[in-house]
Design an enzyme around this catalytic site. Structure first.
Site, PDB file in Angstrom:
ATOM      1  N   PRO A  82       0.947  -1.351   0.134  1.00  0.00           N
ATOM      2  CA  PRO A  82      -0.075   0.071   0.025  1.00  0.00           C
ATOM      3  C   PRO A  82       0.918   1.229   0.175  1.00  0.00           C
ATOM      4  O   PRO A  82       1.974   1.298   0.285  1.00  0.00           O
ATOM      5  CB  PRO A  82      -0.892  -0.098   1.367  1.00  0.00           C
ATOM      6  N   PRO A  83       0.225   2.417  -0.373  1.00  0.00           N
ATOM      7  CA  PRO A  83       1.145   3.546  -0.405  1.00  0.00           C
ATOM      8  C   PRO A  83       1.471   4.174   1.084  1.00  0.00           C
ATOM      9  O   PRO A  83       0.912   3.725   1.940  1.00  0.00           O
ATOM     10  CB  PRO A  83      -0.001   4.792  -0.936  1.00  0.00           C
ATOM     11  N   THR A 109       4.174   2.680   2.815  1.00  0.00           N
ATOM     12  CA  THR A 109       4.567   1.598   3.793  1.00  0.00           C
ATOM     13  C   THR A 109       6.029   1.675   3.523  1.00  0.00           C
ATOM     14  O   THR A 109       6.691   0.864   4.281  1.00  0.00           O
ATOM     15  CB  THR A 109       4.129   0.225   3.198  1.00  0.00           C
ATOM     16  N   GLY A 110       6.725   2.313   2.973  1.00  0.00           N
ATOM     17  CA  GLY A 110       8.294   2.619   2.836  1.00  0.00           C
ATOM     18  C   GLY A 110       9.094   1.899   1.725  1.00  0.00           C
ATOM     19  O   GLY A 110      10.005   1.335   2.097  1.00  0.00           O
ATOM     20  N   LYS A 111       8.382   1.641   0.481  1.00  0.00           N
ATOM     21  CA  LYS A 111       8.860   1.079  -0.546  1.00  0.00           C
ATOM     22  C   LYS A 111      10.027   1.920  -1.274  1.00  0.00           C
ATOM     23  O   LYS A 111      11.099   1.297  -1.254  1.00  0.00           O
ATOM     24  CB  LYS A 111       7.861   0.612  -1.553  1.00  0.00           C
ATOM     25  N   THR A 112       9.972   3.061  -1.235  1.00  0.00           N
ATOM     26  CA  THR A 112      10.953   3.932  -1.912  1.00  0.00           C
ATOM     27  C   THR A 112      12.106   4.108  -1.111  1.00  0.00           C
ATOM     28  O   THR A 112      13.394   4.037  -1.133  1.00  0.00           O
ATOM     29  CB  THR A 112      10.352   5.242  -2.146  1.00  0.00           C
ATOM     30  N   GLU A 142     -23.960   9.209  20.527  1.00  0.00           N
ATOM     31  CA  GLU A 142     -22.326   8.684  20.869  1.00  0.00           C
ATOM     32  C   GLU A 142     -22.249   7.877  22.086  1.00  0.00           C
ATOM     33  O   GLU A 142     -21.411   6.978  22.288  1.00  0.00           O
ATOM     34  CB  GLU A 142     -21.381   9.998  21.039  1.00  0.00           C
ATOM     35  N   ASP A 145     -22.763   5.023   9.861  1.00  0.00           N
ATOM     36  CA  ASP A 145     -22.662   3.740  10.630  1.00  0.00           C
ATOM     37  C   ASP A 145     -23.572   2.517   9.707  1.00  0.00           C
ATOM     38  O   ASP A 145     -23.199   1.457   9.647  1.00  0.00           O
ATOM     39  CB  ASP A 145     -23.400   4.000  11.906  1.00  0.00           C
TER      40      ASP A 145
END
Length: 677
Positions: free
Chosen positions: A224-225, A227-230, A447, A521
């Site tokens: 996913p975007p 997450t530290g791939k680069t 709530e 909800d």
């Protein structure tokens, strides 16, 4: 300075030069395309026209013995034998000399009444040459200057319009200033283990090739975007100490035909020259999308040509020894199958969202440069940020520092991090939003219904905080601590659905009416019930059936089940939601007094925490999964310390016994010596 600033300035500069070029072209055309009618006549005819008064303007070029006369319209029609006159018609002729022609003019004025305007020009041949060919020379010089300037400044692509087919890769050398190591990459232990082997390939290739192994040609980072791939790819380059080419998949895309393939060839040529090296292509799905999908009048030909060239370079007849390709994408499902096969991308490394322990490590990395006090609990922060990526955690730390600075604090405190999480998850507080007392009470009851049921159900997510202060588009919000389960049972999903419907149920039970405040909800509950029936096979009438397509391809207008099954699915979904809604109303009616106390506290204080709910409802008899994990870790830690202590005591006792034995042997040795003597 924004990186877009210089680019905008450069574009404006090139446009100004282009406007200047257009103006020069127009001026040149004006000089070169003069449509004025002209004709050379002999001296006799010229003299006749002058004496008859047909000349309105006379120009004498004394140094060239040449005269040019501008005619009036009537004389021009007779000389050029036409009724259509273009511009200012002129005739020209050779004269004997400048002095004699001046005497002739005096005679014409006295005898024939010559009254035309006479001008004398002393221009040389060089001046005339410059006026005739000057615009051509100026245009050529300006075009050469403009082309060289665009080449030097990179206009029109990497290296200018003449180098449009060159690769746009940015080279990070091992001696560069940017250094990223695996110490900067927190969490991702499995992914780091995979890429560490790539570093070993580059550092010690003989260790693998001596046994007959081949160095992998590529690795694909999928996740996913955020997450530290680069970051992981940069860490590989920093650890391997080799040249690192970085570019995006969109850098290959160009409007010109054949440019993408040319850039691919140039990229691999540069990589071979720098081998061993790493080539990192970020967002490779921009160029690696599956071929033959949705052809649109040949619009994909250029992209497919680029992909074909990339496939050839990665596994063609040539050898790319020492060049490893790293690529990253979050859309691996749309990539071409030929790109994913072994021999091109030999391994796929999944970089998933960090779990609890990984988030702890990521927080520790991002808190290195943040001034925090003792109130900050990293474990609590990690538990309160489920589903956050590494980029989200970095944003939380930065937002907390900004909030503390806004409040003129000397350090970042625990509350600042809580506010930062609330800001990112729920949005900015909007205390200025106008709400009446009736609306405020309705929101509080809604709530409080969520908080009450989530506290009374075993598998509902534990409550953290409830607020009726508007945030973003929500009028109220409740923060929970989601259980990061590996598997989820039917009972757990039903409890979560019941807690989600608690707000709508509280409105109906205690107010006697329902509102639009539960729209989100209801959307969540409907999707969850649909997933239970269609995907997980958790319904009574459709058990053990799943219509989920794991390939990611959509069914389109067709469904994998009949119309009768679709009606049955709708009935089952409606049944599940109705049962949990009635269950929520029953629980609230049984605990009406406690719910009313909680709602009053929420109206008066606007924000309540789990301690307030525990004070009203009592302590929950169940332990959450995160608490179980912490207890297991604590017990394992205590058992480890106990085992280590026992080992030390055993070693100590064994060491004492050896000491006694050594002493006894020392005492016996002199006796032997004495006997030998």
């Amino acid at each position: 300075m924004s990186p877009l600033g210089p680019k905008k300035k450069g574009i404006r500069f090139n446009l100004y030069w282009m406007y200047s070029l257009i103006a020069l072209v127009l001026i040149g055309l004006y000089y070169m395309n003069d449509n004025t009618m002209s004709k050379e006549v002999n001296w006799t005819e010229f003299e006749k026209i002058a004496k008859e008064g047909g000349i309105t303007r006379l120009t004498v070029f004394a140094k060239k013995d040449y005269a040019e006369a501008q005619l009036n319209d009537s004389t021009a029609k007779a000389v050029f034998k036409t009724d259509k006159i273009n511009g200012k018609p002129v005739i020209y002729t050779n004269i004997p000399s400048g002095d004699s022609f001046a005497k002739t003019l005096d005679t014409w004025k006295k005898e024939d009444g010559f009254n035309a305007e006479v001008y004398y020009e002393n221009s040389s041949d060089l001046t005339n040459i410059l006026w005739s060919v000057g615009p051509f020379i100026l245009l050529i010089v300006f075009w050469i200057y403009l082309a060289r300037r665009m080449t030097n400044q990179g206009g029109g692509g990497s290296g200018g319009v003449f180098n449009v087919g060159k690769a746009k890769a940015q080279l990070f050398d091992k001696d560069g200033a940017v250094k990223v190591t695996f110490n900067d990459v927190a969490g991702l232990s499995e992914a780091k283990q995979e890429v560490e082997e790539i570093v070993e390939f580059l550092k010690n290739p003989n260790r693998y090739t001596d046994l007959g192994g081949k160095i992998p040609k590529g690795a694909l980072l999928v996740g996913p975007p955020g997450t530290g791939k680069t970051l992981l790819a940069k860490a590989v380059a920093g650890e391997a100490n080799v040249p690192f080419f970085s570019l995006s998949g969109s850098d290959f895309v160009e409007m010109f035909v054949g440019v993408g393939a040319s850039r691919v060839r140039d990229l691999f040529r540069q990589a071979k020259e720098k081998a061993p090296c790493i080539v990192f292509i970020d967002e490779i799905d921009a160029v690696g999308r599956a071929r033959g999908k949705n052809p649109n009048m040949g619009s994909n030909d250029e992209r497919e040509n680029t992909l074909n060239q990339l496939l050839t370079e990665m596994d063609g007849f040539g050898s790319n020894s020492g060049v490893i390709i790293l690529a990253a994408t979050n859309r691996a499902d749309i990539l071409d199958k030929a790109l994913l096969r072994a021999g091109r991308f030999d391994r796929q490394i999944y970089v998933e969202l960090p779990e609890l322990n990984d988030r702890k490590e990521i927080f520790k990395v991002h808190l290195r440069n943040v001034k925090i006090d003792d109130s900050v609990d990293v474990d609590l922060l990690a538990r309160q940020t489920p589903g956050f990526s590494g980029a989200d955690i970095a944003n939380v730390c930065n937002e907390a520092a900004l909030i503390a600075a806004r409040k003129n604090k000397k350090s970042v405190q625990r509350q600042d991090f809580m506010d930062a999480v609330d800001r990112i998850v729920g949005g900015l507080e909007k205390r200025s939003k106008i709400t009446t007392q009736e609306e405020k009470r309705s929101i509080a009851i809604h709530e409080a219904g969520h908080a009450s049921i989530s506290w009374l159900l075993r598998y509902a997510n534990p409550l953290i905080k409830v607020t009726i202060v508007p945030r973003g588009r929500a009028l109220g919000a409740a923060w929970y601590l989601p259980e990061e389960r590996q598997i989820t049972t039917r009972e757990q999903m039903l409890d979560e659905m019941c807690a989600t419907l608690g707000g709508r149920a509280a409105e109906e039970v205690f107010l006697g009416r329902i509102s639009t405040g539960a729209s989100n909800d209801l959307e969540r509950v409907t999707k969850q019930a649909y997933a239970m029936v269609v995907y997980f096979g958790m319904s009574e009438k459709l058990p053990n059936l799943s219509y989920y397509d794991s390939t990611g391809q959509e069914y389109g207008f067709t469904k994998p089940y009949s119309e009768d099954t679709a009606k049955l699915i709708d009935e089952e979904v409606s049944k599940i939601v109705s049962e949990q809604y009635e269950r929520a109303k029953k629980i609230l009616k049984e605990n009406a007094d406690k719910h009313a106390q909680l709602a009053e506290v929420l109206i008066s204080r606007e924000v309540i925490f789990s301690e307030d709910v525990e004070h009203i409802f009592g302590k929950r008899p169940w332990v959450s999964r995160s608490e179980e994990i912490l207890q297991d870790e604590e017990s394992a830690k205590q058992e480890g310390e106990k085992a280590e202590k026992e080992t030390q005591e055993k070693d100590l006792s064994t060491g004492n016994d050896n000491t006694h034995e050594r002493e006894n042997k020392t005492e016996e040795k002199p006796e032997k010596d004495s006997e030998n003597t």
